[in-house]
Write an enzyme that holds these catalytic residues in place. Structure first.
Site, mmCIF file in Angstrom:
data_model
loop_
_atom_site.group_PDB
_atom_site.id
_atom_site.type_symbol
_atom_site.label_atom_id
_atom_site.label_comp_id
_atom_site.label_asym_id
_atom_site.label_seq_id
_atom_site.Cartn_x
_atom_site.Cartn_y
_atom_site.Cartn_z
ATOM 1 N N ASP A 136 23.475 12.769 43.243
ATOM 2 C CA ASP A 136 23.245 11.335 43.080
ATOM 3 C C ASP A 136 23.954 10.876 41.801
ATOM 4 O O ASP A 136 24.736 11.620 41.203
ATOM 5 C CB ASP A 136 21.738 11.005 43.112
ATOM 6 C CG ASP A 136 20.994 11.420 41.850
ATOM 7 O OD1 ASP A 136 21.623 12.043 40.951
ATOM 8 O OD2 ASP A 136 19.791 11.121 41.742
ATOM 9 N N CYS A 179 20.950 16.335 40.745
ATOM 10 C CA CYS A 179 20.500 15.002 40.344
ATOM 11 C C CYS A 179 20.216 15.084 38.850
ATOM 12 O O CYS A 179 20.633 16.034 38.184
ATOM 13 C CB CYS A 179 19.307 14.527 41.176
ATOM 14 S SG CYS A 179 17.816 15.515 41.080
ATOM 15 N N HIS A 183 15.399 37.767 45.574
ATOM 16 C CA HIS A 183 14.032 37.783 46.109
ATOM 17 C C HIS A 183 13.789 36.744 47.203
ATOM 18 O O HIS A 183 13.030 37.005 48.129
ATOM 19 C CB HIS A 183 13.007 37.492 44.997
ATOM 20 C CG HIS A 183 12.905 38.579 43.976
ATOM 21 N ND1 HIS A 183 11.788 38.745 43.186
ATOM 22 C CD2 HIS A 183 13.769 39.543 43.595
ATOM 23 C CE1 HIS A 183 11.973 39.775 42.377
ATOM 24 N NE2 HIS A 183 13.179 40.272 42.588
ATOM 25 N N HIS A 201 10.240 41.408 50.186
ATOM 26 C CA HIS A 201 10.785 40.046 50.142
ATOM 27 C C HIS A 201 10.972 39.486 51.551
ATOM 28 O O HIS A 201 10.694 38.302 51.798
ATOM 29 C CB HIS A 201 12.100 40.043 49.365
ATOM 30 C CG HIS A 201 11.943 40.537 47.962
ATOM 31 N ND1 HIS A 201 10.981 40.047 47.111
ATOM 32 C CD2 HIS A 201 12.607 41.503 47.275
ATOM 33 C CE1 HIS A 201 11.060 40.684 45.949
ATOM 34 N NE2 HIS A 201 12.031 41.574 46.030
HETATM 35 C C1 RB5 Z 1 17.756 9.108 38.863
HETATM 36 O O1 RB5 Z 1 17.501 8.234 37.821
HETATM 37 C C2 RB5 Z 1 16.834 10.303 38.805
HETATM 38 O O2 RB5 Z 1 15.539 9.908 39.100
HETATM 39 C C3 RB5 Z 1 17.305 11.371 39.745
HETATM 40 O O3 RB5 Z 1 18.615 11.730 39.430
HETATM 41 C C4 RB5 Z 1 16.514 12.658 39.744
HETATM 42 O O4 RB5 Z 1 16.360 13.149 38.457
HETATM 43 C C5 RB5 Z 1 15.258 12.645 40.505
HETATM 44 O O5 RB5 Z 1 14.540 13.635 40.593
#
Ligand code: RB5
Length: 152
Positions: free
Chosen positions: A8, A65, A98, A134
């Protein structure tokens, strides 16, 4: 290895370091974005990456993210995905050995690029141990998935 990758707006800068790094190691990479500064929703990028993995079109997936938490939550809702959020090299090795994880989640705002590339390399190159304990535990995880997620 064929690797699907997505991020993202909180993770695309790290993605753009990981993509050439994976290619330099000889891997084929399919990049599902995002490539912009605008705000996007991490589940929308977890989805195509996980689909590639569960369909067998990619061997592994990598999702980034800001924290890696949203991506790991979204990825683990997909039947057949075992995603680990990793911020250290020991866990990168252990979660392959694992847990046979097929998706790696990273947090760009948490893990610096040098460490992130080390984590990626270790995670990509470590095989699953196939150890009896595992395998048995992963079977139990798959049973939970069947019972509560896919309803089989
Ligand atoms: C975006 O601001 C942020 O919330 C996203 O990149 C992430 O960290 C969500 O878990």
């Amino acid at each position: 290895m064929k690797i699907a990758i997505g991020a993202d707006h909180g993770g695309y800068r790290l993605k753009d370091e990981i993509v050439p790094f994976l290619k330099s190691l000889g891997h084929e990479v399919e990049d599902f974005g995002c490539d912009c500064n605008g705000s996007v929703d991490y589940p929308d990028y977890a989805l195509p990456v996980c689909e590639q993995v569960t369909a067998g079109k990619a061997d592994r997936g990598i999702l980034i993210c800001g924290t890696g938490i949203g991506m790991s939550i979204a990825a683990n809702k997909h039947a057949g995905i075992r995603c680990a959020l990793v911020g250290d090299t020991f866990s990168a090795q252990a979660t392959r050995d694992h847990n046979d994880t097929n998706v790696l989640a990273l947090g760009e705002r948490v893990t610096g690029p040098g460490l992130a590339l080390d984590i990626v390399k270790i995670w990509i190159e470590t095989p699953f141990s196939n150890g009896e304990r595992h395998v048995g535990r992963l079977k139990k995880v798959a049973d939970i998935e069947k019972r509560f997620i896919t309803g089989e």
